[in-house]
Enzyme design. Structure first.
Site, mmCIF file in Angstrom:
data_model
loop_
_atom_site.group_PDB
_atom_site.id
_atom_site.type_symbol
_atom_site.label_atom_id
_atom_site.label_comp_id
_atom_site.label_asym_id
_atom_site.label_seq_id
_atom_site.Cartn_x
_atom_site.Cartn_y
_atom_site.Cartn_z
ATOM 1 N N CYS A 167 44.865 49.563 33.978
ATOM 2 C CA CYS A 167 44.071 48.428 34.478
ATOM 3 C C CYS A 167 44.952 47.222 34.765
ATOM 4 C CB CYS A 167 42.993 48.072 33.462
ATOM 5 S SG CYS A 167 42.009 46.638 33.968
ATOM 6 N N ARG A 217 43.691 43.037 33.155
ATOM 7 C CA ARG A 217 43.539 42.843 31.707
ATOM 8 C C ARG A 217 43.729 41.432 31.206
ATOM 9 N NH1 ARG A 217 47.449 47.271 29.414
ATOM 10 N NH2 ARG A 217 48.170 47.578 31.551
ATOM 11 N N TRP A 267 35.234 43.429 37.822
ATOM 12 C CA TRP A 267 34.838 43.232 39.208
ATOM 13 C C TRP A 267 35.849 43.934 40.092
ATOM 14 C CZ3 TRP A 267 35.543 38.870 35.975
ATOM 15 C CH2 TRP A 267 36.816 38.287 36.028
ATOM 16 N N GLU A 273 40.445 48.548 46.267
ATOM 17 C CA GLU A 273 39.792 49.750 45.721
ATOM 18 C C GLU A 273 38.787 50.318 46.715
ATOM 19 O OE1 GLU A 273 38.681 47.600 41.817
ATOM 20 O OE2 GLU A 273 39.026 49.682 41.243
HETATM 21 N N1 ARG Z 1 38.349 52.296 41.662
HETATM 22 C C1 ARG Z 1 37.018 52.450 41.175
HETATM 23 C C2 ARG Z 1 36.030 52.335 42.328
HETATM 24 O O1 ARG Z 1 36.376 51.960 43.399
HETATM 25 C C3 ARG Z 1 36.686 51.411 40.127
HETATM 26 C C4 ARG Z 1 37.608 51.362 38.919
HETATM 27 C C5 ARG Z 1 37.453 50.118 38.087
HETATM 28 N N2 ARG Z 1 37.748 48.944 38.857
HETATM 29 C C6 ARG Z 1 37.612 47.676 38.449
HETATM 30 N N3 ARG Z 1 37.905 46.729 39.282
HETATM 31 N N4 ARG Z 1 37.179 47.382 37.214
HETATM 32 O O2 ARG Z 1 34.887 52.579 42.248
#
Ligand code: ARG
Length: 372
Positions: free
Chosen positions: A73, A76, A247, A252
């Protein structure tokens, strides 16, 4: 008494693991109860019941440190502000599902997203806790069409079929962004299905700051990433259902979920609309389309007023976190291949260094997903 692996849900709690956790809890915080008294109490409870009950402060500290220990992560820095919803008295699937929906509402707050964890009943000797089979509380279905094509999120084709097998009515016609139901079971029982009400799922329609046609692609993504299949282990106690969220980071969604070939695979579509020359890899059309995709995602979340980080700022924050951990005298294990963002890696400071090696035995921790 012998320690038992976390995978034996009905095992007795290892008192050494409990004491190791209490040591850490007392070293890092100043609990009101005396250390020796609390240790005696916990030992006694384990001897008589095979397990013990964390105080709310212990649970909160344990969940926060499990986040702090999550080597993959990048977010953090804020580990110590994780909000804990204590739902340890709940284990019936219908109650768990209802509180997962409650979690989404609490964490979403119209877009001002708060990092939150909901902790359900732990595994106890002869009484496994509940399990959430979804990998996140909100995910989009993947539909295999009669033509052989996939509509929706390709990664969830198998899970979608499982949901249908458990009695979920597949939307007709199948859509590209159908929110999957929750599959929750009491211990090892067969999972039951529960719909996630649409008004608990904030979604952002995707637009592009320069290109009006982007909206015509009718893309969207949900606001809250809430991981729901990683057991939380604190002081020898396993909480198999403990969904948590932070968030999103723009990349991602914009560089993975919508782009990976086995997910939405949208680069060719976007490149065509951008009028890029896709006749050769050497035109770098993929790279150019990718940046526009990430821009669209970030811009859309900003316009919608939904919390989202960008990879440049988040990388700097992560290095602040590493420095703070070091000055607190702690190691900060990190997994380089997860920390470095999937676009412009070398432009971010996290790329240019190595990190302490993660140790899979570190506790408290979120364990790798349990399998159905
Ligand atoms: N990568 C994952 C997704 O796109 C989420 C993982 C957790 N990501 C976060 N920003 N807490 O669905």
């Amino acid at each position: 008494m012998t320690g038992a692996p976390a995978s034996a849900p009905t095992a007795v709690v290892d008192p050494a693991a409990a004491e190791e956790f209490l040591d850490q809890f007392y070293a890092e915080t100043s609990p009101p109860a005396r250390f020796d008294h609390r240790v005696w109490q916990v030992r006694h409870e384990i001897e008589t019941t095979g397990s013990y009950t964390h105080t709310v402060d212990e649970l909160t500290f344990g969940a926060r440190v499990a986040w702090r220990n999550s080597a993959r992560c990048i977010g953090r820095l804020y580990w110590n502000s994780l909000r804990v919803r204590d739902r340890r008295h709940l284990s019936a699937p219908a109650d768990v599902a209802a509180e997962c929906v409650g979690h989404l509402r609490d964490a979403t707050r119209d877009g001002r997203i708060r990092s939150t964890i909901t902790v359900f009943a732990p595994d106890r000797p002869h009484h496994p806790g509940p399990r959430i089979h979804n990998d996140q509380l909100v995910r989009y279905a993947g539909h295999r069409l009669p033509t052989g094509e996939t509509r929706g999120d390709g990664r969830y084709v198998d899970f979608t079929e499982r949901a249908v097998g458990a009695g979920w009515r597949r939307p007709d016609p199948p859509g590209r962004f159908d929110v999957l139901p929750l599959l929750v079971s009491a211990g090892d029982d067969e999972p039951e299905i529960f719909d996630v009400p649409a008004d608990a799922v904030l979604e952002v329609p995707l637009i592009h700051p320069d290109h009006d046609w982007f909206a015509d692609l009718r893309l969207r993504w949900h606001a809250v990433p809430a991981i729901s299949n990683m057991p939380l282990v604190v002081g020898g106690v396993t909480y198999p259902a403990a969904p948590f969220n932070g968030w999103y980071l723009g990349t991602e969604i914009g560089a993975r979920n919508l782009v990976d070939a086995d997910r939405y695979d949208l680069l060719p579509v976007v490149a065509e609309r951008l009028g890029l020359d896709t006749s050769s890899e050497r035109t770098l059309w993929r790279d150019r389309a990718l940046v526009e995709m990430v821009r669209a995602v970030q811009h859309s979340f900003d316009v919608a007023g939904v919390t989202m980080a960008d990879h440049h700022s988040e990388s700097r924050r992560f290095l602040t976190h590493v420095a703070r951990e070091e000055s607190a005298g702690r190691r900060c294990p990190a997994d380089w291949s997860w920390i470095v963002p999937p676009v412009s890696g070398g432009l971010t400071p996290v790329y240019h260094r190595y990190y302490d090696e993660p140790d899979p035995e570190t506790r408290p921790a979120f364990l790798p997903p349990h399998h159905p």
